[in-house]
Structure formats: C-alpha cells, structure tokens
Design an enzyme around this catalytic site. Structure first.
Site, PDB file in Angstrom:
ATOM      1  N   ASP A   1      50.809  47.311  37.865  1.00 23.93           N
ATOM      2  CA  ASP A   1      49.565  46.786  37.313  1.00 23.93           C
ATOM      3  C   ASP A   1      48.417  47.154  38.258  1.00 23.93           C
ATOM      4  OD1 ASP A   1      47.833  45.201  35.736  1.00 23.93           O
ATOM      5  OD2 ASP A   1      48.118  43.522  37.119  1.00 23.93           O
TER       6      ASP A   1
ATOM      7  N   ASP B   1      44.833  45.448  38.476  1.00 23.02           N
ATOM      8  CA  ASP B   1      44.127  44.303  39.061  1.00 23.02           C
ATOM      9  C   ASP B   1      45.094  43.297  39.668  1.00 23.02           C
ATOM     10  OD1 ASP B   1      41.331  44.863  38.470  1.00 23.02           O
ATOM     11  OD2 ASP B   1      42.020  44.832  36.390  1.00 23.02           O
TER      12      ASP B   1
END
Lengths: 175, 175
Positions: free
Chosen positions: A8, A10
């Site tokens: 991922d 963020d």
C-alpha cells in the site's frame, strides 16, 4: 517465478499520518501536543470543524506530492525486490485529483520498481498476489493472499492480523 | 458471489482506434481512404513522421476525454452488471497525463459501476478475476482467468484466443 508482494502507498510507503499530524499541529491551533496525534486517530481528538478542515487539506492540489517516505522504506523495498515481484497498490479512486501526484511520488522514490508495477484501484480484492502489506484491515480482509497489517494509530485496536511495526521488521520477516 | 468480469477501456469500452482513424483521415492528409484504417494497423500504413504525429496526438491533453463509447457498450455492460461483478482495468501507467481524463470518461459513461471498480494498472497479471475482455493478446496471456479477445484491426492476425466482434456478441455469450 518470484512471489508477488503488494505494498500500500499511504501509511505503508508514505508517512501520510505523520505528515497530516504535523500540518494539524502547526496550522490548526488545537492546543493539543504533537504526541497526542501519535496515540489517537484524528476523528477521536479533532472537532468536527477541524476534521472538515483536514479533509480539505487532503484534497488540496499538491498534498500527496509532498508526503515524506517512511523510514527505511526505500532501502528495504529495494532489498526485497531481489526476492519478490513488488507492486504498489493504492486506493487512488477516492482522490481523483491525486492520480498524477501519487504517480510522481512513486516515480521519485520507487522508480526502480517500474511504473508498470503501480496499481491505482478502489477495492483491493481485485489484486492477485501472494502478500499484501496495508494499514487498512478491510483491505487485508478483501485480499485473498497473506496479509500483514502495517501498524498505524488508526488500526491499533484491531486484532486478527499479523502486525508489522516498521520497515526493519518487514525486512527481517520477509527477506 | 457473482463472477468477476474485467473490461479493458481502450478499444473495448472506448472506440479509441476509430477516433484516432478519424483524426488521421481528417487532419493528416495522407491520401489514404478512411476505410484503409479499418483494415490495417497504423504502423503498417503510416509514415514514420505520421506515426510520431499520432503518438503526439495520443499524449495531448484532452485526447482520452473525448473518445466515443463503442456501440452498445453501455447497455450491455449495464445488463451484465446484474450477473457479474464488473471492473474496468486500463493500462493508464503508460500515459500518466491520462489518469484524470480516463477516470472522468468512465464516470461519464459507466458511473453505474462505481469508481471503486476502476483499476489503473500496468500489467494485467495483477488482476484477480474470472473473465477479462481485452484487445491486447499480451494482456490475456498475462491474465490467469478466461480471456476474450475483443476484435481490433491490430489483433486480427492473432490466433489462440476466443474472439468477440462486438458488444452484442458479448451479451449473447455472457448473459
């Protein structure tokens, strides 16, 4: 064929929460200490008005472009790329103005992965991979492979997932 | 759970080749008939200079925003969405300026799918789904599920994939 590892963006590669916390601490005048933002999610400690202000900040042009990289993320991802086929999958569809900024950020810090390994998506159940590292438990639950929950203020109460605290720990675990 | 059907954007949902062919026919002064562009790929019939000019056109701001939808695509996708969980996956990473335009185009014509079902990616081997409809054979080859090759001028010589000619045929096959 190398196993496929999906990261991922963020709060896994990018220190998004810390960057936001700095903005709130420096600009919002909440009277809260900087440390407070390391222990509780924004929605538990900010007023409704400040939460709206924060929401606007996230949607401002340039927000995603200037987030710092998490400590050791570049070095560990580079090391792991010898052993894994690494993709970055980020839920960019919620922020259509962020596409180009998120792409430029990834190209600046993780260009060695190649842009063909970047995925902007909504739900991560569409991802076909062996391992997903994400700070959102619902992304791990939607994912069919092995999930690792990257520790974050907003997931500290969540159980049932293998938790990783930082990139050094990920390197020990996966390399 | 519904089976997951993934659709490519350009030359599957969007009439990208036809739109380009109209531009070349109307603006490039090649002397070729409009029908010529329905029978041979651009790289086989355009000069190197015209190919460069075409490449520039594709990268111009606004290009992806104005492509017409393929005939019956909206109606058939809407009908199939009753039976399938439908995603759109498009190789947007080659055109980083196109992210927002491709998103806006999808929201204009296929908003009923929901933006969380849009995926901007490089390689489609990252897609976890049952069926993929794409005009690029290499995308079908990278994909682990059932692949359908949407007929296009540039794939007419390719064998080894189940070919679909248009959206009416897809409806008959999948609905």
């Amino acid at each position: 064929m190398k196993p496929r590892l999906v990261l991922d963006q963020d709060d896994v590669l990018a220190a998004t929460h810390d960057y936001l916390a700095d903005i709130v601490f420096n600009e919002f005048g909440t009277g809260l200490s900087r440390e407070t933002f390391d222990t509780a999610p924004f929605q538990e400690i900010l007023s409704a008005d400040d939460q709206k202000r924060l929401y606007k900040k996230i949607h401002e042009v340039g927000f995603f472009r200037h987030i710092p990289v998490k400590p050791q993320a570049v070095e560990v991802v580079r090391a792991l790329s010898q052993k894994y086929d690494i993709f970055v999958a980020t839920a960019a569809m919620e922020f259509p103005n962020s596409f180009r900024e998120k792409y430029d950020w990834l190209m600046q810090h993780f260009d060695f992965l190649g842009c063909k390994n970047f995925v902007f998506c909504g739900s991560k159940n569409i991802i076909n991979a062996d391992i997903l590292i994400d700070d959102m438990a619902y992304n791990l639950e939607a994912f069919e492979g092995r999930g690792l929950l990257f520790d974050a203020v907003h997931n500290r109460q969540i159980e049932g997932h293998q938790r990783v605290m930082n990139w050094e720990e990920i390197e020990k675990l996966l390399n």
